[in-house]
Design an enzyme around this catalytic site. Structure first.
Site, PDB file in Angstrom:
ATOM      1  N   GLY A   1       0.860  -1.172   0.000  1.00  0.00           N
ATOM      2  CA  GLY A   1       0.000   0.000   0.000  1.00  0.00           C
ATOM      3  C   GLY A   1       0.897   1.222   0.000  1.00  0.00           C
TER       4      GLY A   1
ATOM      5  N   GLU B   1       1.003   4.372   0.907  1.00  0.00           N
ATOM      6  CA  GLU B   1       1.321   5.179   2.087  1.00  0.00           C
ATOM      7  C   GLU B   1       1.915   4.332   3.207  1.00  0.00           C
ATOM      8  OE1 GLU B   1      -1.567   5.046   0.569  1.00  0.00           O
ATOM      9  OE2 GLU B   1      -1.887   6.994  -0.378  1.00  0.00           O
TER      10      GLU B   1
ATOM     11  N   ASN C   1       3.860   1.752   2.541  1.00  0.00           N
ATOM     12  CA  ASN C   1       5.240   1.593   2.063  1.00  0.00           C
ATOM     13  C   ASN C   1       6.091   2.796   2.458  1.00  0.00           C
ATOM     14  OD1 ASN C   1       4.169  -0.642   0.810  1.00  0.00           O
ATOM     15  ND2 ASN C   1       4.273   0.171  -1.268  1.00  0.00           N
TER      16      ASN C   1
ATOM     17  N   TYR D   1      -6.278  -6.022  -9.481  1.00  0.00           N
ATOM     18  CA  TYR D   1      -6.802  -5.475  -8.220  1.00  0.00           C
ATOM     19  C   TYR D   1      -8.045  -6.231  -7.787  1.00  0.00           C
ATOM     20  CZ  TYR D   1      -3.806  -1.343  -8.299  1.00  0.00           C
ATOM     21  OH  TYR D   1      -2.743  -0.490  -8.266  1.00  0.00           O
ATOM     22  N   ASP D   2      -8.126  -6.498  -6.514  1.00  0.00           N
ATOM     23  CA  ASP D   2      -9.341  -7.093  -5.940  1.00  0.00           C
ATOM     24  C   ASP D   2      -9.574  -6.357  -4.620  1.00  0.00           C
ATOM     25  OD1 ASP D   2     -11.465  -8.707  -5.309  1.00  0.00           O
ATOM     26  OD2 ASP D   2     -10.255 -10.402  -4.658  1.00  0.00           O
TER      27      ASP D   2
ATOM     28  N   ASP E   1      24.068  -1.291 -20.548  1.00  0.00           N
ATOM     29  CA  ASP E   1      24.500  -2.596 -20.036  1.00  0.00           C
ATOM     30  C   ASP E   1      23.357  -3.352 -19.364  1.00  0.00           C
ATOM     31  OD1 ASP E   1      24.127  -1.029 -17.863  1.00  0.00           O
ATOM     32  OD2 ASP E   1      26.023  -1.520 -16.889  1.00  0.00           O
TER      33      ASP E   1
ATOM     34  N   GLY F   1       6.806  -0.489  -5.598  1.00  0.00           N
ATOM     35  CA  GLY F   1       7.231   0.195  -4.386  1.00  0.00           C
ATOM     36  C   GLY F   1       8.412   1.136  -4.561  1.00  0.00           C
TER      37      GLY F   1
ATOM     38  N   ASP G   1       7.383   4.730  -3.850  1.00  0.00           N
ATOM     39  CA  ASP G   1       7.122   4.936  -2.427  1.00  0.00           C
ATOM     40  C   ASP G   1       8.428   5.008  -1.653  1.00  0.00           C
ATOM     41  OD1 ASP G   1       4.424   4.699  -3.130  1.00  0.00           O
ATOM     42  OD2 ASP G   1       4.493   2.525  -2.888  1.00  0.00           O
TER      43      ASP G   1
ATOM     44  N   ASP H   1       6.882  -5.050  -1.505  1.00  0.00           N
ATOM     45  CA  ASP H   1       6.644  -3.622  -1.705  1.00  0.00           C
ATOM     46  C   ASP H   1       7.383  -2.728  -0.718  1.00  0.00           C
ATOM     47  OD1 ASP H   1       4.583  -4.954  -3.228  1.00  0.00           O
ATOM     48  OD2 ASP H   1       3.641  -2.995  -3.421  1.00  0.00           O
TER      49      ASP H   1
END
Lengths: 325, 325, 325, 325, 325, 325
Positions: free
Chosen positions: B34, B36, B38, B105-106, B236, B265, B268, B303
């Site tokens: 999530g 925020e 993170n 997403y769920d 590279d 992440g 974040d 994350d």
């Protein structure tokens, strides 16, 4: 919907998990595999109606392979269940530079290799099939297998199914000379010959020049279409697949760049994409889908091209590798 | 010590292990996540005193997320425990060239999305906080969430907390127009706007030129500081993050080179480093710490930026990738 | 057959699985390790008759290490089983750019460090040995260990075993000055000194120029042969190991390109290949086999070079990374 | 809310996964553990406000233990972070009839054992604490630890915290005589003595009769309350815990039947339940909660009693083992 | 030290992890196995000097088995390395009431079955051996195997090695009649015949009465000692092994109670314990150690009895299943 | 061949691996599940031709469930693919005495619950079907689901398919009163009612006496056949399932003894066996196969009864739990 039939042996692949060597592993991952089964799975996932014809031992291992085919949408009603013969196995260790991947075949006396040509009624199996696919591995497995391939190809002529033959030359199974003889004898029954440029060169004693190889084989074998491909290393550590087809026209196409997570099944994924594209739109579309399928497969563990049509189209639209969210 | 408050939803991320595709997996790895949360974790690991305000369902899944926040040193006493609403989930498959990563997403009807603005006493929650952070995901979750973000930002004005808003545009949650409206309406309450250059361009209909974007948004939205970043591929196979901030001064800084193990992440982690650096030393230090955090995060699964301050400093001192022994 | 004896501590390495950080891991992979044991394993796998002399605690952990040595073909009859002292451990986290790998040693008071020099009858242990190998880690473990190394080297002079000393400088165990003193005092008993160019430079206060370092150390320490190596990054993200030996002749050789899966044990794999090549064909062959072993080791998880002779030869024949099938 | 403080060492337990023996394992599962930490975790999960006082090495392993305590709701602000000393480890193999479970301690020279009594300001640490808990392991670790236990118990007298001492006799750490001496010397500072009947018998040279043991120790040591427990095998392969407490009254109570998944931490779970019940409702409720916690713990892997209050209550209500759905 | 030689095939066992069925598994655990190898491992772990004679394919699978034998202290210098023949495999699913365990053999054409009797110089292999062990599986594998067993037994007569023959009747390999013929023909060369009472009854057409079976076979086959065992279910869900030996004296002994974690290798563990006890102290001690080994093996995953002598002694001293700590 | 159609929701079950609690797990095992899908799988594995009708979201999770059904031989051509609605999930923790198993449903707003009755053409779907099966879960999911169940049952009357209704009362989904109302209203369309005795008692307010319950429900609801079952604990820790059917005749049958590895799906396995036996041979055979299937299922992880017909027959022949080899 396009109907395709493929014919060949399936095996169970056993691979060490992660980056382990076989000698270090305490467990082995299981992957159903087999060139023509891989092609069938790729075709089914793209949306074709596909039937895989084979012979499996009537035990847990045979059932495991059958279940994996069905899970991927492949019709297995053409599989002969055998009381004799074992499940073919092979051990694969995926390498890391400079350590090559390697394969240890343990497929002798498999239920498939022990098949009796009379067990397959090809006219019925191929009825309604727009295309029939097999590869050079199949006739190399046993004399009976070779005769069955011929019978299938002959039946395909009668049912009007287009015949696609992937060279799939395996040094551990046959010799270049035998592989060449085999193709030459079957050539009048083959509409499309597919192979990696290096293997075609090795088998037919040619220089490794894809365009030349394809042109010469088309002429000498009198085959409608010859497709040759090769891998090229890019400077950033990625790879690209170059594919050329020589038929009435010549088409040459590069695949999207890829990094190899698992090197097996790339050629089979190409065949699936190629056949699907060919049957729906023609050769050029075939190369396009084939290259995309082959590139995607390299990013996927196991021998099956676990993709769906939308993913392939998205890749061809070039939507990049940003996270979809 | 610096006190920071972040506000937003947490979810449980479910990802196939290793390089498997979701369809192949027989198990899924669990990662609390999530935006925020993170950021809060990153800040706590750098040494800030940080409180994450959210709403969690009173069940095992909610407790799992809460435990992970506490394990990382985040104060969760501002979490509201809900009898209604579920734990938001999302499924992530990490890709490999040319197969992109994707997210399913769920998160509908989550305990967070069902929040009641009255459940949060922002003046108390923000008392003593030097900074408040939220992102564009939060107001996009529900009307009530949007009202709560506004209430929090207004309270921050009263408590004197600096407000940081990360655009975090998610096509699967909202539209560019809605995201734009949202930022424009909240702009008077926002001190610092952060976003990837590509997302800022998409939302505000601009060309993807980080410097131009940051300059224009600062002017048009009348925001103190706008920070825009983008990823650049090196030859590279590594990547670099370019970040530019436009406020009273303009700073532009490249991150250390990184290879991506897990693409989620990163932004974040940047926010965490940026806020920490900004509050302790100013904008330039913020970009420096932010870029280092973001680069490190790319090498870490999950994350959260599971790093500590000393590692970040060592990276900034350029001590290289030799094994420390 | 070539007979070699190595002497040193073994430890159990504990590493998080996959790309996890130690803090994230719920389990740790176990790898037996130890510079001189690694060398012994590499030699045994190449076909040498090799004995590893050490001291292990008489418990499950000691037995685990012993079993791993025997499984790899190493003779462990020279191991002293101790009632006192613990099994040395170390924790390793393998990094990813820009996050370095790191090591947390937990080896104090090990059964090995507690050894009594009188426990080893070197004349018997070395009888018939063509070569004796130890590294700078061993004398750094305890005063008694240092005395035992000297006793072993002196005995090697009597048994006519060639002595190979790998610098293996570990900042977490000793200081540059102590490491230098140690080598200087033992130099009259050392035939061959091996080290990474960076470590040799750090310990002897020289510029990091492999050729210069080897030349000067050979002259100043009056050692027959000095071997210095260094890693070079290639532009495509692979690496190469450059090795130079300065003895009567000077040889310089680049290893095959490699990608690092596990950074530990590369130097030990080099030593194994080098000793094997040296004893069978001479210095140049030693560098060749050593470089190949080191490159292969980088692609293998754990500290042991789990290879066989045929693989090394195949790599040196340059047969490429195509899947063998 | 009830405030409790516990004091003792934490270790990292390393166990083979599944039913493997240590010698067979290629990885080890990690479980934070330690009698007094286990008690603190159990108390926090029941809803108490609990602080665990200890000393941890300032490295990844210490942080891992600290994170696990915080994740479970334990306040770790009383932990002293040490530059010296290592993280104590122990290896555990969980047995199966007729193979016993066993433990290999590797805890010498731990950061905890190296503590300096002056590092702990007990009057501050215990201020407001209704109860203080430690066990016989703690004074057995070092002379300094023994002095610190005394200091803590003396401070508890001043702060009015009730003192609970769990015998926790460990043959691998101390002798029966030393354990007895230790208890006898501390007895005037102990309010409640807890122990398994077998251990109490061994340490105090008594017959293994729980009622008699508790009665005699209460009298001879002049301790308010002595609690003794023992395990009884039932005929259907399950087990039951019989607990007796002798104080002003005598209470005897059998636990719910259980099957042992992991034998460690059962006594600590009892202590947590007992202390919680005692402080909220009295001795009988303490035995009830303690027995329920101990029985539940046996069904849980690791040393922590990962339960919540509602589960314990549900078990005490006897709602059975039907799937809740 | 006691020197023992065993002779027989080894295979690689592949089993689903945990409680999974083969059809559900995505990976299979690897266990080296084989009756006579299991016996050799058991003997080596008890402290005997034991050599296992066999024939292995010269590939990674053969090496894996060889490494496992050496890791357990078994001398494998008597193994013939074959270019022909494959590694025998078998798939095992461990059951749970009411689902039985089952085995799928895939051992046809193994390197062992393809052996040539002339490859083994039995007089040299058995020189100095106090005992020789093989089982009824070996002669059932091929005609050549049967001849080699006879040659080995004849050589044992010359070297004065005691001969032990375990019936090991396998319905999937042979028939009762063939197994009976085989034993009857070899009987003059067999000193000790071991078997489960049920198998002996099935093969020799007798009632399943251990005492009667042993008595009659001793008389009719004129064998010095016949040992018959059977499993008995106890009322608490545990099991016990009852063993009777009929030679000059009759001994009958019950094993410690056990719960079965893995049902394979129990009889082999008995043989190892029996031979060790017999050779060091006589028949009664043999039954005692054999029963203890068999009971312990049931608690251990895989086919090897991964125990040490001290554990067996501790079990025989009846020290119970309390955690050792 | 027998043709059966089942109708109901499928979900993805997420369970911690091994004996871990959900809060401890870092990964969750994935099992497709759903009462009517479980029944379909059981029937297909026994050899019936079975079609499962449902509604799945058109995403990776929906495809995963579909693939698992096809892998098990279930025809999924009757599945409606939905753009709306999510995949239902549930979290399951398998307990250990005294800790019960529990379930956390996360199935609200599933694609199935959002179905439109008009999406299913029952006369076509049921054409040729000898039997139709659904359970009390289905009408409890939504009003539309309830209407669809009625429509299906009415169509079954027209197509002459026998209708089987499993009570499957779920306290987390519905109330006893609603479940009762539902059955009473559907009763005229139900031929066979199946349920656990405890659930039937709870829903219909009766005493938990299987024979009485079945008799009364048959009379009061005017249903041809009522089947009630219950679990009985045996003294050795195993369990037995007692089943009674009351129709024209009364049959009562005990299942084989079993130990529970996974408690879910046992009732569904019974239904599969019962329907198969009933349709091929009659009620008594139905109970026999049903009990055997239910007992086997308890030994198998996941919700599916992964067995084959031969295993069931072997169990019924009472061939015991000896390893088959």
């Amino acid at each position: 919907m396009i109907e395709v039939v493929t014919f060949g042996e399936a095996m169970i692949r056993l691979s060490p998990p992660g980056a382990l060597r076989l000698e270090q592993a305490q467990s082995l991952d299981i992957w159903p595999a087999g060139a023509e089964l891989n092609v069938a799975v790729g075709l089914a996932r793209l949306g074709a109606e596909v039937s895989w014809v084979s012979r499996l031992p009537l035990n847990e291992l045979g059932r495991k392979v059958d279940a994996s085919a069905r899970a991927n949408g492949v019709d297995t009603s053409g599989v002969v269940w055998a009381e004799d013969g074992r499940m073919g196995l092979f051990f694969v260790e995926v390498g890391n530079l400079p350590r090559p991947s390697w394969t240890l075949y343990d497929r002798a006396d498999s239920a498939f290799a022990c098949l009796d040509p009379g067990e397959f009624d090809w006219r019925e199996l191929l009825s309604g099939a727009a295309a029939f696919h097999t590869s050079g591995i199949t006739p190399a497995l046993s004399e009976a297998c070779a005769r069955t391939v011929r019978a299938a190809l002959e039946a395909a002529r009668e049912t009007g199914s287009r015949t696609i033959y992937d060279l799939n030359f395996r040094r551990l199974l046959t010799t270049p000379d035998d592989a060449r003889d085999c193709v030459e004898r079957l050539a009048p029954l083959i509409d499309i010959l597919i192979g990696s440029s290096a293997e075609l060169a090795a088998v037919f004693g040619l220089d490794d020049n894809p365009r030349e190889i394809a042109r010469r084989l088309r002429d000498e074998l009198d085959i409608d279409l010859v497709v040759a491909s090769s891998r090229v290393d890019a400077s950033d550590g990625t790879q690209i697949r170059q594919t050329i087809s020589v038929g009435e026209d010549v088409h040459e196409l590069a695949s999207p760049a890829f990094r190899t997570v698992d090197p097996l099944g790339g050629g089979d994924a190409f065949c699936a994409g190629f056949i699907f594209g060919l049957m729906t739109s023609g050769v050029r579309r075939g190369l396009e889908l084939g290259n995309a399928m082959a590139a995607l497969k390299q990013s996927i563990v196991g021998d099956f091209a676990v993709v769906d049509r939308e993913e392939v189209e998205r890749l061809l639209r070039g939507s990049g590798v940003q996270t979809l969210r």
